[in-house]
Scaffold this active site. Structure first.
Site, mmCIF file in Angstrom:
data_model
loop_
_atom_site.group_PDB
_atom_site.id
_atom_site.type_symbol
_atom_site.label_atom_id
_atom_site.label_comp_id
_atom_site.label_asym_id
_atom_site.label_seq_id
_atom_site.Cartn_x
_atom_site.Cartn_y
_atom_site.Cartn_z
ATOM 1 N N GLU A 149 11.690 -25.561 -15.905
ATOM 2 C CA GLU A 149 11.669 -25.383 -14.463
ATOM 3 C C GLU A 149 10.449 -24.558 -14.059
ATOM 4 O OE1 GLU A 149 14.571 -22.846 -12.567
ATOM 5 O OE2 GLU A 149 14.963 -21.787 -14.454
ATOM 6 N N LEU A 159 9.023 -21.689 -12.037
ATOM 7 C CA LEU A 159 9.403 -20.471 -11.337
ATOM 8 C C LEU A 159 8.378 -20.141 -10.263
ATOM 9 C CD1 LEU A 159 10.481 -18.193 -14.329
ATOM 10 C CD2 LEU A 159 11.913 -19.700 -12.937
ATOM 11 N N ASP A 163 4.913 -11.138 -26.628
ATOM 12 C CA ASP A 163 3.571 -11.276 -26.032
ATOM 13 C C ASP A 163 3.651 -10.834 -24.572
ATOM 14 O OD1 ASP A 163 0.870 -11.843 -25.836
ATOM 15 O OD2 ASP A 163 1.171 -13.977 -25.426
#
Length: 271
Positions: A82, A84, A181
């Protein structure tokens, strides 16, 4: 795979026709597309070293009640998730929400240091085999994972530091879920609020690793500390030791411009 082919393949995975697509910035190591589908959905398509592994990492983050993209489809070639909302930076409330989300992530226990599989930052391998102690994991799987890839003078300093890690790092901190990360570019925000964390390189280890990365190229904004909570004694002294790993990765990926960063962190770590 070309961009047009990638967009078509991702749309087919969702049994939809592609309506339009564009390449997103920030993809130094992978191709990332914003893809609009005929049914009105807006998704992101990403290549990578191991799309199925990244999908599992996103699921692990979401299972910790931390916002991250929902995985919609995955293959050996790409990951579809999806899209965002992302526009601008975090407000004070957004930084607080990030601190709270990271605390929840770091309250998610693992069974060992490492991960179920190795991963990579582009051509730089991330070795995730378990180790019996945290200093041993950080020495062997991170600082000394590929010493021949570094200038010899820095490899020797890292070797000296690695020998001293049992005196510098906790022997057996609880192994908790790490993003792996966590820099500002992997934190998405919209209207000042936290949208989610992206581009994980998850494994389990000492939670301070994520905090060190978040402080490497900047520092968290006001509100973060209140959301995350108090740090363990000695965190400031351990921070440069944990920042050495992303410095090594940047040097290997992007070249000599990061030699100075590596040198400064070694000095800060006392070697």
């Amino acid at each position: 795979m070309g961009i047009d082919e990638l967009a078509a393949a991702a749309a087919a995975m969702l049994k939809q026709a592609p309506k339009g697509w564009r390449q997103l910035g920030g993809g130094d190591l992978n191709v990332v597309l914003a893809l609009d589908l005929a049914d009105g959905r807006a998704v992101v398509v990403k290549t990578g070293p191991a799309p199925r592994a990244e999908a599992a990492m996103l699921l692990a983050i979401r299972s910790a009640d931390v916002p991250a993209p929902r995985v919609l489809a995955v293959s050996d070639r790409c990951l579809v998730m999806e899209r965002l909302e992302s526009a601008g930076g975090l407000s004070v409330a957004g930084w607080w929400a990030l601190g709270e989300a990271l605390r929840r992530l770091h309250e998610t226990p693992g069974i060992a240091y490492g991960w179920e599989c190795d991963y990579a930052f582009g051509p730089v391998p991330i070795r995730n085999a378990p180790a019996p102690s945290w200093p041993e994991f950080w020495a062997e799987r991170r600082l000394l994972s590929d010493p021949e890839s570094l200038p010899a003078r820095y490899a020797r300093r890292l070797e000296r530091l690695a020998r001293d890690l049992p005196n510098r790092l906790p022997e057996s901190p609880p192994p908790v879920l790490l993003h792996g990360d966590l820099w500002a570019g992997n934190v998405l925000a919209a209207e000042g609020q936290l949208s989610g964390l992206v581009d994980p390189a998850c494994y389990c280890g000492h939670g301070e690793v994520d905090l060190a990365m978040l402080n490497l190229f900047g520092s968290p904004g006001a509100g973060f500390a209140a959301g995350y909570g108090a740090l363990e004694p000695g965190a400031a002294e351990r921070q440069p030791i944990y920042q050495l790993w992303p410095a090594i990765v940047h040097l290997r990926l992007f070249g000599g411009g990061y030699v100075g960063l590596l040198d400064r962190l070694l000095v800060a770590a006392g070697v």
